[in-house]
Write a protein that holds these residues in place. Sequence first.
Motif, short mmCIF file in Angstrom:
data_model
loop_
_atom_site.label_atom_id
_atom_site.label_comp_id
_atom_site.label_asym_id
_atom_site.label_seq_id
_atom_site.Cartn_x
_atom_site.Cartn_y
_atom_site.Cartn_z
N LEU A 141 0.86 -1.18 0.00
CA LEU A 141 0.00 0.00 0.00
C LEU A 141 0.89 1.23 0.00
O LEU A 141 1.86 1.31 0.77
N PHE A 142 0.57 2.21 -0.88
CA PHE A 142 1.38 3.41 -1.03
C PHE A 142 0.50 4.66 -1.04
O PHE A 142 -0.71 4.57 -1.23
N ILE A 152 5.12 6.81 -1.58
CA ILE A 152 5.61 6.60 -0.22
C ILE A 152 4.97 5.34 0.33
O ILE A 152 3.74 5.21 0.31
N PHE A 153 5.78 4.44 0.82
CA PHE A 153 5.28 3.15 1.34
C PHE A 153 4.45 3.36 2.61
O PHE A 153 4.83 4.11 3.50
N LEU A 154 3.30 2.67 2.68
CA LEU A 154 2.43 2.74 3.85
C LEU A 154 2.36 1.43 4.63
O LEU A 154 2.47 1.42 5.85
N LEU A 175 -1.50 8.34 8.40
CA LEU A 175 -1.00 8.95 7.17
C LEU A 175 -0.23 10.23 7.46
O LEU A 175 0.79 10.50 6.82
N SER A 176 -0.71 11.02 8.41
CA SER A 176 -0.05 12.29 8.73
C SER A 176 1.37 12.07 9.23
O SER A 176 2.31 12.76 8.81
N GLU A 177 1.54 11.11 10.12
CA GLU A 177 2.87 10.83 10.67
C GLU A 177 3.82 10.32 9.60
O GLU A 177 5.00 10.71 9.55
#
Length: 271
Positions: A141-142, A152-154, A175-177
């Motif tokens: 998930l990105f 950006i990797f999630l 997501l914010s962090e």
Amino acid sequence: DFSKVGDYKIKAWIQSVGDTRRQNDTMIQIVGQKNTVIASFPYFQDFEGISDTLLFNQSYSNLTDIPEWDYQKTSTGRLVNLHDASFSPSGQKSLTVDSYLDNNPSKNILYLNIDLDQQKDSLVYLDYKFFQRDNLAGDSLFIKVGEKEDWIFLNDLFNPGNIFGNNLFYQRINLSEILFNKGKKFSSHNVIKFSFNNFRPTASISTSGGYTIDDIHIYRGYSDLSIKKIDVPSIQCIYQNGMPLDIPVKVIIKNNSPILIPANEVNVSVK
């Protein structure tokens, strides 16, 4: 030039001296260019409102009934709504990606477009549910915060791996962090990418291949603290008279908020 919205007809043909079968020398392909549909915030999608016959075996933008989603595939990839509660993590409907031919590797990618421009200074979480049936690593998930930005990797969709047919629920992906740690902020066009590797068709809730996703939720968090760890020895010696030693207990707290919470405003209780 495909920069304008509309349908484009691409025609290709070949000519060769002595070609005796001209009927297979020409091919026409229609390419549709659409405006991206961007979802508003907060966002929740349980797919209960999509068509019972939703099926895509080719890449497609602005999916039917959920135009904020785009789909891209390679080889024998397929996107389908299996209208059956036994295939859905919750409710009657969900989205399933797989390979429609057995033992044939394919790639399936789902993109969710969402406007988070007003959430730059907020705490934003992502939740989702899914069933896992394939066993290919690399399913991830990105997020990216603009068309020209890097992914950006999630999260690793294969983690914990080899747990097939289980209803897995990922909650409060911050997501914010994650963006803050990369020096990025939300924008008016953010894209969340679900990337899957598949090589078998979906046969049942727990057999063969495919992934099923459901209950996509993107929402704002508020002032929130969580206990990350209780640091205490798991084994402790005692005095010979049976009286226990004084054992130090450390409680490690995590601030999940985008704001500073003073330590003197936090009460910690242990018993």
